[in-house]
Design an enzyme around this catalytic site. Structure first.
Site, PDB file in Angstrom:
ATOM      1  N   ASP A 145       0.805  -1.223   0.000  1.00 40.99           N
ATOM      2  CA  ASP A 145       0.000   0.000   0.000  1.00 40.99           C
ATOM      3  C   ASP A 145       0.841   1.278   0.000  1.00 40.99           C
ATOM      4  O   ASP A 145       0.294   2.370  -0.168  1.00 40.99           O
ATOM      5  CB  ASP A 145      -0.960   0.026   1.199  1.00 40.99           C
ATOM      6  CG  ASP A 145      -2.072  -1.005   1.056  1.00 40.99           C
ATOM      7  OD1 ASP A 145      -2.509  -1.241  -0.076  1.00 40.99           O
ATOM      8  OD2 ASP A 145      -2.492  -1.569   2.084  1.00 40.99           O
TER       9      ASP A 145
ATOM     10  N   ASP B  73      -4.834  -6.119  -5.862  1.00 42.84           N
ATOM     11  CA  ASP B  73      -4.714  -4.665  -5.693  1.00 42.84           C
ATOM     12  C   ASP B  73      -3.275  -4.188  -5.937  1.00 42.84           C
ATOM     13  O   ASP B  73      -3.033  -3.040  -6.289  1.00 42.84           O
ATOM     14  CB  ASP B  73      -5.114  -4.225  -4.271  1.00 42.84           C
ATOM     15  CG  ASP B  73      -6.229  -5.022  -3.645  1.00 42.84           C
ATOM     16  OD1 ASP B  73      -6.438  -6.176  -4.046  1.00 42.84           O
ATOM     17  OD2 ASP B  73      -6.876  -4.502  -2.731  1.00 42.84           O
TER      18      ASP B  73
HETATM   19  N1  GLY Z   1      -6.931  -2.827  -0.199  1.00 42.04           N
HETATM   20  C1  GLY Z   1      -7.611  -2.047  -1.113  1.00 42.04           C
HETATM   21  C2  GLY Z   1      -9.072  -2.241  -1.172  1.00 42.04           C
HETATM   22  O1  GLY Z   1      -9.715  -2.620  -0.203  1.00 42.04           O
HETATM   23  O2  GLY Z   1      -9.616  -2.007  -2.192  1.00 42.04           O
END
Ligand code: GLY
Length: 410
Positions: A123, A185
């Site tokens: 992230d 992601d």
């Molecule tokens: N971790 C990113 C989302 O929940 O979309």
């Protein structure tokens, strides 16, 4: 005399053809029910409200729960912390007004400690690219560049050459005994590696990002172009131990936002490295979305949720996909492809800009987003990243319309 008449006929026919062609072209860049300028006025007013009403100077807006009016914040360590500064930078770029820059600068610089986050996460990209990255683009502040390069070094430590992919969630070793967990992601966060390689960082980051995208193509995308959420590798080879989900219905279904992350991630990868198959993959994923959405193009939270049509929709997945489709449209050289994804993106934006999705009762732009349905957390709420991608897509669509990219298409 006959000759003269003939010349007039040719002259008027010429005018008619020019009118017809420009008429067709302008039809392509309009959508009956979407007024981009009006939507931008709406977003500007809403974001001004947030600036007035969000007084916390240590946290960043993340969610507005049902029946609440103002944003609840979360700490800089939340994966969503970059989106509020990102929104403020977008608004500064759009308006040129100093007050947005001051706010954007304040909330961006709150995030500096993230560059060396002790608990590592993919992230890093979400948090720092939309804050420091957009800020650097607009200000050329050298300190921002240095912070981004340091963050890219932290992110790159998650790359595992034995697997050929980044480890997204290292804490899963402890929590579930999974040796190497990669999630879909993660595709979005390759941008920071590509950016760093182009801006004085380690040039090898491009290869890491390309390897990761290739592994994702192999292991996360099913033959029908639906997507898995999580792949667990054995960490010492590319061998897969299991496929899983955290956000979707089950390992075998397709979580809608994850699918949008994948689409946007592949088109971003294509933008940086020009590998044609990444463009094709982005288009395949976007087509799956189109074919499996309800008519208004806002997906259910999981494409295979068991109670469809009595399942909640997820506006966040739609906003991300609209922006991804505009990117596909602007990067493709094929006029029909450009037209198809541009118009589909406008359709999505048009639904999001309708009464059903506009968030008239609180400080957010939009409602009906879902943070995590399996965790029953943030269902049918306003989310900061939905607003970010909605504004990003509106601004992109406005710019593309101004550039009249479609003059040849009819
Ligand atoms: N971790 C990113 C989302 O929940 O979309």
């Amino acid at each position: 005399m006959e000759n003269l008449k003939g010349q007039w006929v040719i002259f008027f026919a010429g005018i008619f053809i020019v009118w017809l062609v420009s008429g067709c072209a302008s039809e392509l860049i309009e959508n009956e029910s979407l007024d981009i300028d009006n939507s931008l006025v709406y977003c500007t007013a809403k974001l001004s409200n947030t600036c007035k009403n969000f007084e916390d100077q240590h946290e960043l807006p993340r969610v507005i729960h049902q029946n609440e009016q103002h944003w609840s914040g979360s700490s800089i360590n939340s994966w969503t912390s970059g989106f509020y500064p990102g929104l403020l930078w977008l608004m500064y770029n759009y308006t040129g007004e100093e007050q947005w820059k001051q706010n954007a600068t304040y909330y961006t610089e709150l995030l500096e400690p993230i560059k060396r986050l002790p608990w590592k996460t993919h992230d890093f990209g979400f948090m720092m690219y939309y804050s420091y990255g957009l800020g650097y683009d607009l200000t050329q502040n050298k300190k921002y560049r240095a912070i981004l390069l340091e963050t890219a070094d932290s992110l790159a430590r998650l790359y595992n050459p034995e697997v050929g992919a980044m480890e997204s969630w290292p804490w899963m070793k402890r929590k579930r005994g999974w040796p190497h967990t990669t999630i879909i992601d993660n595709m979005m966060n390759l941008e920071l590696l590509f950016w760093a390689a182009e801006n004085g960082g380690n040039p090898n980051y491009v290869n890491m990002a390309i390897h990761h995208a290739r592994k994702t193509q192999e292991d996360f995308i099913r033959p029908d172009h639906s997507t898995f959420h999580i792949v667990v590798y054995d960490s010492v080879s590319p061998n897969i131990i299991r496929k899983e989900t955290d956000q979707g219905v089950s390992a075998e279904t397709t979580w809608a936002r994850g699918h949008s992350w994948a689409t946007y991630g592949f088109i971003k990868a294509y933008k940086y490295c020009n590998e044609q198959d990444f463009l094709m993959t982005a288009m395949d994923l976007a087509n799956y979305y189109i074919q499996n959405c309800p008519e208004d193009l806002i997906p259910y939270w999981d494409f295979d949720a068991p109670l469809i049509p009595n399942e909640p929709r997820d506006a966040s997945a739609a906003a991300i996909m609209a922006s991804a489709m505009l990117e596909i449209s602007s990067l493709s050289n094929d006029d029909e492809v450009k037209q198809k994804y541009y118009l589909t993106a406008l359709q999505i934006l048009s639904t999001l800009s309708s009464e059903e999705y506009l968030s008239t009762e609180n400080d957010a732009f939009l409602t009906h987003s879902i943070s995590s349905k399996p965790a029953n957390s943030g269902v049918n709420v306003s989310l900061i990243y939905t607003d970010y991608y909605y504004l990003e897509a509106l601004l992109k669509a406005k710019q593309m319309a101004a550039e009249a990219t479609f003059a040849n298409v009819h």
